[in-house]
Write a protein that holds these residues in place. Sequence first.
Motif, PDB file in Angstrom:
ATOM      1  N   ALA A 122       0.835  -1.204   0.000  1.00 27.37           N
ATOM      2  CA  ALA A 122       0.000   0.000   0.000  1.00 27.37           C
ATOM      3  C   ALA A 122       0.871   1.257   0.000  1.00 27.37           C
ATOM      4  O   ALA A 122       0.571   2.236  -0.700  1.00 27.37           O
ATOM      5  N   ARG A 123       1.942   1.246   0.782  1.00 20.79           N
ATOM      6  CA  ARG A 123       2.876   2.390   0.787  1.00 20.79           C
ATOM      7  C   ARG A 123       3.499   2.569  -0.585  1.00 20.79           C
ATOM      8  O   ARG A 123       3.669   3.690  -1.079  1.00 20.79           O
ATOM      9  N   TRP A 124       3.864   1.461  -1.207  1.00 21.17           N
ATOM     10  CA  TRP A 124       4.488   1.496  -2.531  1.00 21.17           C
ATOM     11  C   TRP A 124       3.524   2.088  -3.561  1.00 21.17           C
ATOM     12  O   TRP A 124       3.905   2.929  -4.374  1.00 21.17           O
ATOM     13  N   GLU A 125       2.288   1.647  -3.529  1.00 21.93           N
ATOM     14  CA  GLU A 125       1.298   2.152  -4.485  1.00 21.93           C
ATOM     15  C   GLU A 125       1.009   3.633  -4.252  1.00 21.93           C
ATOM     16  O   GLU A 125       0.842   4.397  -5.213  1.00 21.93           O
ATOM     17  N   LYS A 126       0.947   4.040  -2.993  1.00 20.77           N
ATOM     18  CA  LYS A 126       0.727   5.456  -2.672  1.00 20.77           C
ATOM     19  C   LYS A 126       1.879   6.301  -3.203  1.00 20.77           C
ATOM     20  O   LYS A 126       1.672   7.370  -3.796  1.00 20.77           O
ATOM     21  N   ARG A 127       3.103   5.805  -3.002  1.00 21.76           N
ATOM     22  CA  ARG A 127       4.266   6.560  -3.473  1.00 21.76           C
ATOM     23  C   ARG A 127       4.318   6.598  -4.998  1.00 21.76           C
ATOM     24  O   ARG A 127       4.698   7.628  -5.594  1.00 21.76           O
ATOM     25  N   ALA A 134       1.786   6.717  -6.984  1.00 21.89           N
ATOM     26  CA  ALA A 134       0.821   7.747  -7.388  1.00 21.89           C
ATOM     27  C   ALA A 134       1.391   9.147  -7.166  1.00 21.89           C
ATOM     28  O   ALA A 134       1.208  10.041  -8.005  1.00 21.89           O
ATOM     29  N   GLU A 135       2.085   9.326  -6.052  1.00 23.72           N
ATOM     30  CA  GLU A 135       2.696  10.634  -5.767  1.00 23.72           C
ATOM     31  C   GLU A 135       3.756  10.987  -6.801  1.00 23.72           C
ATOM     32  O   GLU A 135       3.898  12.163  -7.193  1.00 23.72           O
TER      33      GLU A 135
END
Length: 353
Positions: free
Chosen positions: A224-229, A231-232
Amino acid sequence: MRIALLSYSTKPRGGVVHTLALAEALAALGEDVTVWTLARGGDEGFFRPVDPRVRLSIVPFPDAPGESVGERILRSIAVLRSAFTPEAYDVVHAQDCISANAVDRCVRTVHHLDAFTTPELAACHERAIVRPYAHICVSAAVAAEVRTGWGIDATVIPNGVDYVRFATARRSLSRGRYVLAVGGIEPRKGSLDLLEAYALLADPDVRLVIAGGETLFDYREYRARWEKRAAELGVTPDVLGPVAHDELPSLMASAAAFAFPSTKEGFGLAAMEALAAGVPVVTRDLPVLREVFDGAARFASDPAGFARELRAAMVGPDPEPGRALARRYTWTAAAERHRAFYRSVSVSRTSRD
């Protein structure tokens, strides 16, 4: 010799790939080899066909919804222990901490060392180092860690690589130009660093492709952290998940570069396969990877370094140093050294008894 090789899964993780290749090479030398493993997720066999000269004992291990990682570890040990028949073998060789905990006395290959926070896994890891009567490491760097941490002297026997399978793989242009990573999205694979490096690469004509990802552990929070990053950063890597055994060589050979930002490794088999395929490799600057790949790969320590080295690697790469290195590591040589090791520790144990 009657040899049992024990693994924890039928899935295509590095230790499982090692187990099957070693078993087949030992069987080709005329040894009586059985591979024991747990069949997770309803599997009825391994991720690829296995040489029929190797016996297989695949123990059913059905999923248990809601089970924690710690509970899964303890159940894995108990199920394999209850099924295994140690009296049938002259040598019992465990390839991971779960299988080493499932037997009382064994040879253990320590592929790499980890620092676990799950109590059950930390205890499993510790017992799987101190209880075996003999130890193998696939690199001198990991053997040094074992010596420093536990005062145990391990014998170093490097991995082999299926050189011909990757060296003869057909290249495909259907995916365009891409940087490949194998191993899925997880902390040990340095996936967040790779994501940052890809964003810094800033080349719209080069995609990031990530293959693999079968694991015993729960990395949903990290994913989830990877996917959020991602997107950023405004990047969209191509996440393939597990790739069929027959498709991996072409996927590897068609890459413009292979990224290997792992924070912990014992040898780096996937990177060696990439070199066999003629693909330039950029790997994290770790002692173990310097030991194995120095002179045949590029090294980086942070995302900026990975972006810089990947960019350089894709410009007119010379595949011959990497191919020459990969040709040196054969499973036949690894099997011969394992067989000699088994005989030596058997004699040593007999003389002590």
